[in-house]
Design a protein around this motif. Structure first.
Motif, short mmCIF file in Angstrom:
data_model
loop_
_atom_site.label_atom_id
_atom_site.label_comp_id
_atom_site.label_asym_id
_atom_site.label_seq_id
_atom_site.Cartn_x
_atom_site.Cartn_y
_atom_site.Cartn_z
N PHE B 21 0.84 -1.20 0.00
CA PHE B 21 0.00 0.00 0.00
C PHE B 21 0.88 1.25 0.00
N GLN B 28 3.39 7.21 -6.87
CA GLN B 28 2.71 8.29 -7.60
C GLN B 28 3.62 9.49 -7.78
N GLU B 159 -11.46 1.72 5.31
CA GLU B 159 -11.01 2.16 3.98
C GLU B 159 -10.78 3.69 3.93
N ALA B 160 -11.68 4.44 4.55
CA ALA B 160 -11.54 5.91 4.51
C ALA B 160 -10.25 6.35 5.20
N LYS B 162 -7.54 4.49 5.44
CA LYS B 162 -6.42 4.09 4.57
C LYS B 162 -6.22 5.14 3.48
N MET B 163 -7.33 5.63 2.97
CA MET B 163 -7.24 6.66 1.92
C MET B 163 -6.58 7.92 2.46
N MET B 166 -2.90 7.37 2.79
CA MET B 166 -2.20 7.48 1.51
C MET B 166 -1.72 8.92 1.28
N TYR B 167 -2.59 9.89 1.54
CA TYR B 167 -2.22 11.28 1.26
C TYR B 167 -1.44 11.94 2.40
N ARG B 181 -2.18 20.46 8.95
CA ARG B 181 -3.38 20.39 8.12
C ARG B 181 -3.21 21.23 6.86
N TYR B 184 -1.24 19.27 4.37
CA TYR B 184 -2.08 18.17 3.87
C TYR B 184 -3.07 18.70 2.83
N ARG B 185 -3.72 19.82 3.15
CA ARG B 185 -4.68 20.42 2.21
C ARG B 185 -3.99 20.81 0.91
N LEU B 188 -3.46 17.84 -1.21
CA LEU B 188 -4.71 17.44 -1.88
C LEU B 188 -4.99 18.35 -3.08
N LYS B 191 -2.66 17.58 -5.95
CA LYS B 191 -2.98 16.31 -6.63
C LYS B 191 -4.29 16.42 -7.42
N LEU B 192 -5.23 17.19 -6.89
CA LEU B 192 -6.50 17.39 -7.63
C LEU B 192 -6.21 18.14 -8.94
N LEU B 195 -4.89 15.71 -11.55
CA LEU B 195 -5.71 14.56 -11.99
C LEU B 195 -5.86 14.58 -13.51
#
Lengths: 59, 232
Positions: B21, B28, B159-160, B162-163, B166-167, B181, B184-185, B188, B191-192, B195
């Motif tokens: 995992f 990535q 699962e949530a 784990k997701m 991942m990030y 935070r 982290y934001r 995200l 990465k968005l 995509l």
């Protein structure tokens, strides 16, 4: 606009696990942010109106 | 992002869900490379090629050891690698001096709860305390020791979670720190932004809505950063 339904749809559409995971955690974070903004604004309002500052107000 | 190498010390990387995992997460990132120490050791008939290992290390700015805790320590293959590659009489081409200024970090997985690793807990010592030899190693080489990235009870995570892991892990690999935070934001949002249409096939109308949402997410993020700064 309420984006939640769109995000749920995009999560279903995502073609791999990293993309699905990204959209899922982004939705969580997006919702959490809205809540945090309210909390911080409340905190700031509380500071502005705190009794501790009343003595410093010039009339 | 700075060039990062991750030495995975695990006797069976291929059958470890946690390691698979994490490696899938890190892959990535284009600046991250993984080394399966056990496989390398087996392929070299129980030895490491010291010169090749040292040369490779010098190519990277951030060096991470990733392993499960076995009896409060890393699996023995990591000690074997350290003993061979960092041997004092193997200071090839001023290797020790050239390691100065790099970063050293640990990604540690454990099968028990985080609360066990503290004074008064079942284990009684924190991960920072148990893993002090790596801090000493970083000090010896004048490297910066990063905060330990711990993962507890991966198998029990929903699962949530784990997701999210991942990030959080990707944030750590990209920045060398975690827990913020704001960082982290930002991970995200980055990465968005990146995509691709293959990952998320949207029609033109949906694409417009996606861009609007992303803009809203970004604005909210900036607002929260400002509010946080003001309230501090």
């Amino acid at each position: 606009m309420n984006y939640q339904e769109h995000l749920m749809e995009w999560i279903e559409l995502a073609q791999d696990y990293p993309a699905k995971a990204l959209l899922t955690v982004a939705l969580q974070e997006y919702q959490e942010q809205a809540h945090l903004i309210e909390v911080y604004q409340g905190k700031l309002d509380g500071q502005s109106w705190s009794r501790d500052y009343w003595g410093q107000v010039e009339i | 992002m700075i060039k990062t190498i991750i030495f995975v010390a695990h006797p069976e990387v291929d059958s470890s869900n946690t390691q698979q995992f994490l490696m899938e997460s890190g892959r990535q990132l284009s600046q991250v490379d993984y080394v399966d120490l056990h496989r390398e050791w087996q392929e070299n008939e129980g030895r490491f090629n010291i010169q090749a290992e040292q040369s490779r290390l010098l190519e990277y700015q951030r060096i991470l050891f990733q392993f499960p805790l076995y009896w409060y320590q890393a699996p023995s293959i990591l000690k074997e690698w350290i003993d061979q590659v960092f041997a004092v009489d193997q200071d090839l081409q001023g290797f020790t001096k050239r390691m100065a200024g790099k970063e050293l970090g640990l990604v540690v997985t454990a099968d028990v709860k985080a609360s066990h690793y503290q004074a008064g807990g079942k284990v009684g010592w924190s991960l920072s305390e148990l893993l002090t030899p790596y801090q000493a190693l970083a000090k010896y080489f004048e490297m910066t020791f990063l905060p330990i990235f711990p993962i507890h009870q991966f198998a029990l995570l929903q699962e949530a979670k784990k997701m999210e892991l991942m990030y959080q892990y990707i944030t750590f690999l990209e920045r060398g720190s975690y827990g913020s935070r704001r960082d982290y934001r930002q991970t995200l949002l980055d990465k968005l932004d990146a995509l691709t249409n293959q990952q998320l096939p949207l029609d033109a109308h949906q694409q417009v809505i996606f861009e609007m949402w992303l803009e809203d997410f970004r604005d909210q993020s900036e607002e929260i950063n400002e509010l946080f700064d003001l309230s501090e």
